[in-house]
Design a protein around this motif. Structure first.
Motif, PDB file in Angstrom:
ATOM      1  N   PRO A 263     -72.174  13.329  48.235  1.00  0.00           N
ATOM      2  CA  PRO A 263     -72.672  12.755  47.639  1.00  0.00           C
ATOM      3  C   PRO A 263     -74.735  13.983  47.876  1.00  0.00           C
ATOM      4  O   PRO A 263     -73.514  14.972  49.306  1.00  0.00           O
ATOM      5  N   GLU A 264     -74.898  14.607  47.810  1.00  0.00           N
ATOM      6  CA  GLU A 264     -76.312  15.210  48.186  1.00  0.00           C
ATOM      7  C   GLU A 264     -76.490  14.676  50.225  1.00  0.00           C
ATOM      8  O   GLU A 264     -76.667  13.317  50.325  1.00  0.00           O
ATOM      9  N   LEU A 265     -76.195  15.224  51.447  1.00  0.00           N
ATOM     10  CA  LEU A 265     -76.924  14.365  52.094  1.00  0.00           C
ATOM     11  C   LEU A 265     -78.136  15.333  52.990  1.00  0.00           C
ATOM     12  O   LEU A 265     -78.248  16.499  52.554  1.00  0.00           O
TER      13      LEU A 265
ATOM     14  N   LEU B  58     -82.915  23.106  35.470  1.00  0.00           N
ATOM     15  CA  LEU B  58     -81.612  22.640  34.279  1.00  0.00           C
ATOM     16  C   LEU B  58     -81.107  24.275  34.014  1.00  0.00           C
ATOM     17  O   LEU B  58     -79.746  24.153  33.894  1.00  0.00           O
ATOM     18  N   ILE B  59     -81.177  25.452  34.121  1.00  0.00           N
ATOM     19  CA  ILE B  59     -80.876  26.750  34.006  1.00  0.00           C
ATOM     20  C   ILE B  59     -79.679  26.729  35.828  1.00  0.00           C
ATOM     21  O   ILE B  59     -78.999  26.956  35.272  1.00  0.00           O
ATOM     22  N   GLN B  60     -80.174  26.308  36.483  1.00  0.00           N
ATOM     23  CA  GLN B  60     -79.417  26.062  37.906  1.00  0.00           C
ATOM     24  C   GLN B  60     -77.822  25.234  37.728  1.00  0.00           C
ATOM     25  O   GLN B  60     -76.942  25.448  37.528  1.00  0.00           O
ATOM     26  N   ARG B  61     -78.360  24.039  37.057  1.00  0.00           N
ATOM     27  CA  ARG B  61     -77.069  22.864  36.012  1.00  0.00           C
ATOM     28  C   ARG B  61     -76.475  23.907  35.802  1.00  0.00           C
ATOM     29  O   ARG B  61     -75.091  23.664  35.291  1.00  0.00           O
TER      30      ARG B  61
ATOM     31  N   SER C 173     -84.508  18.801  43.518  1.00  0.00           N
ATOM     32  CA  SER C 173     -83.317  19.043  42.573  1.00  0.00           C
ATOM     33  C   SER C 173     -83.115  19.989  41.949  1.00  0.00           C
ATOM     34  O   SER C 173     -83.855  20.758  41.308  1.00  0.00           O
ATOM     35  N   PRO C 174     -81.945  20.527  41.389  1.00  0.00           N
ATOM     36  CA  PRO C 174     -81.755  22.024  40.502  1.00  0.00           C
ATOM     37  C   PRO C 174     -82.604  22.024  39.778  1.00  0.00           C
ATOM     38  O   PRO C 174     -82.101  21.014  38.926  1.00  0.00           O
TER      39      PRO C 174
END
Length: 178
Positions: free
Chosen positions: A149-151, A11-14, A8-9
């Protein structure tokens, strides 16, 4: 010793992704404002019904322009399996945003008593526009232009239509034992 990486990315990336989305959303909004003002001005040059409905016509054209910007530029990578659902939700949330903007104007005039042109301009085009835009941003990205959705590796995207067809297909018959 191996370490597992968190897929999962951060917080900064999001937040970087969100800031890019906010900037593009704002650009589309500014284009919509220019279209709205231009169509409104053009309609005011007309006569009769066109002049009377100039605000409605301008808003409708701007909403259409904004939809095209959101669908084909900002949210082009989002799920587009059901355009009818997407357009319906877009129009509903655009209408709610419009009610928020005009509700703030009505509150400032009828409850707070701000009746000058300047105060009404601030209420509608500053406070109302900001509140309506924040509402639209989160509703569009959450419900209208839903993220795919993420695959995992090897998975493929299946549309809602394909799922419905699979559900409606007759189940295979069990072979009779001899």
């Amino acid at each position: 010793m191996t370490t597992a990486t968190d897929p999962s990315p951060s917080l900064i990336q999001r937040l970087r992704g969100l800031s890019t989305e906010v900037i593009k959303f704002g650009i589309i909004g500014v284009v919509g404002l220019v279209v709205n003002a231009g169509v409104f001005w053009a309609c005011l040059q007309g006569q009769g019904l066109v002049k009377s409905l100039s605000g409605v016509i301008a808003t409708a054209v701007a909403i259409g322009t904004n939809y095209l910007g959101y669908r084909y530029w900002l949210y082009r990578d989002r799920d587009a399996a059901s355009r009818k659902r997407e357009i319906t939700l877009f129009l509903i949330f655009s209408g709610i945003g419009l009610l928020i903007e005009n509700g703030i104007l009505a509150f400032s005039v009828h409850v707070l008593g701000y009746t000058s042109s300047a105060s009404q301009l601030v209420a509608k085009n500053v406070v109302g526009l900001i509140a309506g835009t924040v509402f639209r941003f989160f509703s569009y990205r959450t419900w209208v232009f839903k993220a795919l959705p993420e695959l995992a590796d090897g998975e493929e995207v299946v549309s809602e239509a394909e799922l419905l067809l699979a559900e409606q297909a007759p189940a295979p018959k069990a072979e009779a034992k001899a």
